[in-house]
Design an enzyme around this catalytic site. Structure first.
Site, PDB file in Angstrom:
ATOM      1  CD  GLU A 111      -2.541   1.726   0.319  1.00  0.00           C
ATOM      2  OE1 GLU A 111      -3.320   0.946  -0.250  1.00  0.00           O
ATOM      3  OE2 GLU A 111      -2.387   2.913  -0.046  1.00  0.00           O
ATOM      4  CG  ASP A 146     -16.392  -0.267  -8.256  1.00  0.00           C
ATOM      5  OD1 ASP A 146     -15.163  -0.440  -8.113  1.00  0.00           O
ATOM      6  OD2 ASP A 146     -16.898   0.856  -8.401  1.00  0.00           O
ATOM      7  CG  ASP A 174      -6.515   4.046  -7.062  1.00  0.00           C
ATOM      8  OD1 ASP A 174      -7.463   3.682  -6.340  1.00  0.00           O
ATOM      9  OD2 ASP A 174      -5.483   4.578  -6.613  1.00  0.00           O
TER      10      ASP A 174
HETATM   11  C1  LIG Z   1      -9.786   1.874  -3.994  1.00  0.00           C
HETATM   12  S1  LIG Z   1      -8.631   1.376  -2.811  1.00  0.00           S
HETATM   13  C2  LIG Z   1      -9.002  -0.335  -2.557  1.00  0.00           C
HETATM   14  C3  LIG Z   1      -8.446  -0.861  -1.270  1.00  0.00           C
HETATM   15  C4  LIG Z   1      -8.647  -2.372  -1.006  1.00  0.00           C
HETATM   16  N1  LIG Z   1      -7.957  -3.173  -1.988  1.00  0.00           N
HETATM   17  C5  LIG Z   1     -10.112  -2.737  -0.987  1.00  0.00           C
HETATM   18  O1  LIG Z   1     -10.566  -3.408  -1.921  1.00  0.00           O
HETATM   19  O2  LIG Z   1     -10.792  -2.383  -0.032  1.00  0.00           O
HETATM   20  C6  LIG Z   1      -7.156   1.303  -3.777  1.00  0.00           C
HETATM   21  C7  LIG Z   1      -5.908   1.320  -2.917  1.00  0.00           C
HETATM   22  O3  LIG Z   1      -4.787   1.073  -3.736  1.00  0.00           O
HETATM   23  C8  LIG Z   1      -3.720   1.915  -3.346  1.00  0.00           C
HETATM   24  N2  LIG Z   1      -2.855   2.046  -4.517  1.00  0.00           N
HETATM   25  C9  LIG Z   1      -3.187   2.553  -5.723  1.00  0.00           C
HETATM   26  N3  LIG Z   1      -2.151   2.516  -6.563  1.00  0.00           N
HETATM   27  C10 LIG Z   1      -1.124   1.946  -5.877  1.00  0.00           C
HETATM   28  C11 LIG Z   1       0.219   1.648  -6.209  1.00  0.00           C
HETATM   29  N4  LIG Z   1       0.727   1.937  -7.422  1.00  0.00           N
HETATM   30  N5  LIG Z   1       1.003   1.076  -5.273  1.00  0.00           N
HETATM   31  C12 LIG Z   1       0.508   0.792  -4.033  1.00  0.00           C
HETATM   32  N6  LIG Z   1      -0.761   1.080  -3.656  1.00  0.00           N
HETATM   33  C13 LIG Z   1      -1.567   1.645  -4.571  1.00  0.00           C
HETATM   34  C14 LIG Z   1      -4.417   3.194  -2.933  1.00  0.00           C
HETATM   35  O4  LIG Z   1      -3.618   3.985  -2.087  1.00  0.00           O
HETATM   36  C15 LIG Z   1      -5.655   2.649  -2.231  1.00  0.00           C
HETATM   37  O5  LIG Z   1      -5.430   2.442  -0.856  1.00  0.00           O
END
Ligand SMILES: C[S@@+](CC[C@H](N)C(=O)[O-])C[C@H]1O[C@@H](n2cnc3c(N)ncnc32)[C@H](O)[C@@H]1O
Length: 210
Positions: A68, A152, A116
């Site tokens: 993360e 989603d 994301d």
């Molecule tokens: C929408 S959240 C989903 C969190 C979790 N996987 C869930 O399903 O509840 C996406 C997470 O991915 C992390 N994230 C996005 N791009 C990333 C990257 N390149 N490296 C590490 N973390 C990343 C974001 O900081 C965020 O906490």
């Protein structure tokens, strides 16, 4: 993701024995960290950790590493872990762009949950199923490559299907409505739980490549 300010998040994360401080040091030898040769699965973008903690509890003979990039989010998982005291789960606070500098042909499965979507075309390379990332994943998988995705976001799902297929992955168990027939072994993520409450459909796929 909306970030709530967590006082001292960096300090708490850095002080936790569950957070790997210099992940580059273990490159190619993560089995020594776990002290066994069990398979190692990672979740990229683990957020507050509900999924990876749930998986580590459910599968004690598999090692898990959660990645993360934001300490303000990761700190929530750290707080949960300090109470649970699992020995098959570690966390890394980093951007997954560096993933091939941290692991070397030692990963069994990659989980991508509610990543994301980066909707703008000019940001497509940042999607965790872009060719750029798939090339990095090639360098970290041990044997057969396995990527399991839940989202989603229909557009990200369609993009992932195309990108993974073009890269030679074979897709299995593809669904655009996971909850029509939720598998018994499904472990729900933080975001997934929120989407279920709103009756949002969840897409899921499994991708395999030799
Ligand atoms: C929408 S959240 C989903 C969190 C979790 N996987 C869930 O399903 O509840 C996406 C997470 O991915 C992390 N994230 C996005 N791009 C990333 C990257 N390149 N490296 C590490 N973390 C990343 C974001 O900081 C965020 O906490």
């Amino acid at each position: 993701m909306r970030l709530k300010k967590v006082k001292d998040a960096d300090n708490i994360v850095n002080a936790s024995k569950y957070v790997i401080k210099n992940p580059y040091e273990y490159k190619g030898q993560y089995n020594t960290l776990f002290n066994n040769n069990n398979p190692i699965s990672i979740e990229i973008g683990m957020g507050k950790g509900d999924f990876i903690i749930g998986m580590a509890m459910k599968y004690p003979n598999v090692n898990f590493i959660g990645i993360e990039m934001f300490s303000s989010v990761l700190v929530r998982a750290v707080q949960k872990l300090e109470e649970l005291k699992l020995d098959n789960l570690y966390l890394i606070n980093m951007d997954a762009s560096d993933i091939d500098d941290v692991f070397d042909r030692e990963i069994d499965t990659i989980y991508l949950n509610f990543s994301d979507p980066w909707p703008k075309n000019r940001h497509a390379k940042r999607r965790l199923t872009s060719k750029l990332f798939l090339e990095k994943y090639d360098l970290i998988f041990k044997d057969e490559k396995k990527i399991f995705q839940k989202t989603d976001n229909i557009d990200l799902f369609a993009y992932s299907i195309e990108s993974l297929s073009n890269y030679g992955y074979v897709l299995k168990n593809v669904t655009m409505d996971l909850y029509k027939n939720e598998p018994e072994d499904n472990v729900r993520t933080e975001y997934e739980k929120r989407f279920i409450e709103k009756n949002t459909k969840i897409c899921r796929l499994e991708a395999y490549k030799r």
